[in-house]
Write an enzyme that holds these catalytic residues in place. Structure first.
Site, PDB file in Angstrom:
ATOM      1  N   ASN A 198      75.627  17.162  25.770  1.00 40.49           N
ATOM      2  CA  ASN A 198      75.107  18.013  24.694  1.00 40.49           C
ATOM      3  C   ASN A 198      75.997  17.935  23.465  1.00 40.49           C
ATOM      4  O   ASN A 198      75.511  17.814  22.333  1.00 40.49           O
ATOM      5  CB  ASN A 198      74.979  19.464  25.153  1.00 40.49           C
ATOM      6  CG  ASN A 198      73.863  19.661  26.144  1.00 40.49           C
ATOM      7  OD1 ASN A 198      72.920  18.890  26.197  1.00 40.49           O
ATOM      8  ND2 ASN A 198      73.971  20.700  26.947  1.00 40.49           N
ATOM      9  N   GLY A 226      78.162  26.047  15.114  1.00 40.90           N
ATOM     10  CA  GLY A 226      78.957  24.832  15.329  1.00 40.90           C
ATOM     11  C   GLY A 226      78.865  23.897  14.139  1.00 40.90           C
ATOM     12  O   GLY A 226      79.867  23.350  13.667  1.00 40.90           O
ATOM     13  N   ASN A 263      80.182  15.658  28.545  1.00 41.83           N
ATOM     14  CA  ASN A 263      79.565  16.699  27.729  1.00 41.83           C
ATOM     15  C   ASN A 263      78.480  16.083  26.825  1.00 41.83           C
ATOM     16  O   ASN A 263      78.646  15.949  25.614  1.00 41.83           O
ATOM     17  CB  ASN A 263      80.623  17.435  26.911  1.00 41.83           C
ATOM     18  CG  ASN A 263      80.120  18.736  26.348  1.00 41.83           C
ATOM     19  OD1 ASN A 263      78.913  18.966  26.267  1.00 41.83           O
ATOM     20  ND2 ASN A 263      81.041  19.588  25.945  1.00 41.83           N
ATOM     21  N   GLY A 302      73.459  27.305  14.560  1.00 39.35           N
ATOM     22  CA  GLY A 302      74.046  26.714  13.365  1.00 39.35           C
ATOM     23  C   GLY A 302      75.522  26.986  13.169  1.00 39.35           C
ATOM     24  O   GLY A 302      76.114  26.502  12.211  1.00 39.35           O
ATOM     25  N   TYR A 307      77.367  15.965  18.020  1.00 40.30           N
ATOM     26  CA  TYR A 307      78.307  15.310  17.107  1.00 40.30           C
ATOM     27  C   TYR A 307      77.689  14.066  16.467  1.00 40.30           C
ATOM     28  O   TYR A 307      77.846  13.829  15.274  1.00 40.30           O
ATOM     29  CB  TYR A 307      79.602  14.938  17.837  1.00 40.30           C
ATOM     30  CG  TYR A 307      80.395  16.119  18.329  1.00 40.30           C
ATOM     31  CD1 TYR A 307      80.437  17.325  17.646  1.00 40.30           C
ATOM     32  CD2 TYR A 307      81.119  16.037  19.513  1.00 40.30           C
ATOM     33  CE1 TYR A 307      81.164  18.406  18.105  1.00 40.30           C
ATOM     34  CE2 TYR A 307      81.862  17.111  19.983  1.00 40.30           C
ATOM     35  CZ  TYR A 307      81.878  18.288  19.276  1.00 40.30           C
ATOM     36  OH  TYR A 307      82.615  19.343  19.731  1.00 40.30           O
TER      37      TYR A 307
END
Length: 160
Positions: free
Chosen positions: A127, A98, A125, A96, A132
């Site tokens: 992941n 990020g 990337n 959590g 996002y």
């Protein structure tokens, strides 16, 4: 995982530089890093700072950072917040942190009356892209970053 988010201080610069080097290694770009504490300090804490940073601490150790600055949208006629880099040490991912950093920056953008919060992500990337998008971001497929640096910047700027 209990953590603390706070604005970076000058004492955090060595930790931020170390995290920047970890980020560069992760992105396979270590050969491009020229950052040192001495070079970074004036841009965050000098007479005319051009960027800001937030750090995340776990058990009193800086384990993540987000470095950002103000940009401007001519279409919105408003400033925006541009996230240059966000990095969490691998041991502190999936807890959590990020999400907390991105939420903190979004709150900061809202509080400042900004019209956008933007950042870039490397196309390999997957992941990060999933993360996002899960937070509500749109990955802009039609936009590509253009960059001029080093000798080419000098030439373009008339100093070749």
């Amino acid at each position: 995982m209990p953590h603390t988010l706070r604005p970076a201080t000058p004492q955090d610069i060595p930790s931020i530089v170390a995290l920047i080097r970890e980020l560069a290694e992760f992105e396979h770009l270590s050969h491009l890093v020229q950052t040192t504490s001495e070079k970074l300090h004036p841009h965050l804490f000098g007479e005319r700072p051009v960027a800001e940073a937030v750090v995340a601490e776990v058990d009193g150790q800086v384990v993540a950072f987000a470095l950002f600055f103000t940009n401007f949208s001519t279409f919105l006629a408003q400033p925006g917040l541009y996230l240059e880099d966000l990095y969490l040490q691998p041991a502190h991912r999936q807890h959590g942190l990020g999400r907390a950093l991105l939420t903190h920056l979004a709150q900061l953008a809202v509080a400042r009356g900004y019209g956008r919060f933007e950042w870039s992500v490397l196309d390999w990337n997957a992941n990060a892209i999933r993360f996002y998008e899960g937070m509500g971001a749109t990955v802009m497929p039609d936009w590509r970053t253009c960059r001029v640096t080093g000798e080419r910047l000098q030439a373009l700027g008339g100093h070749a």
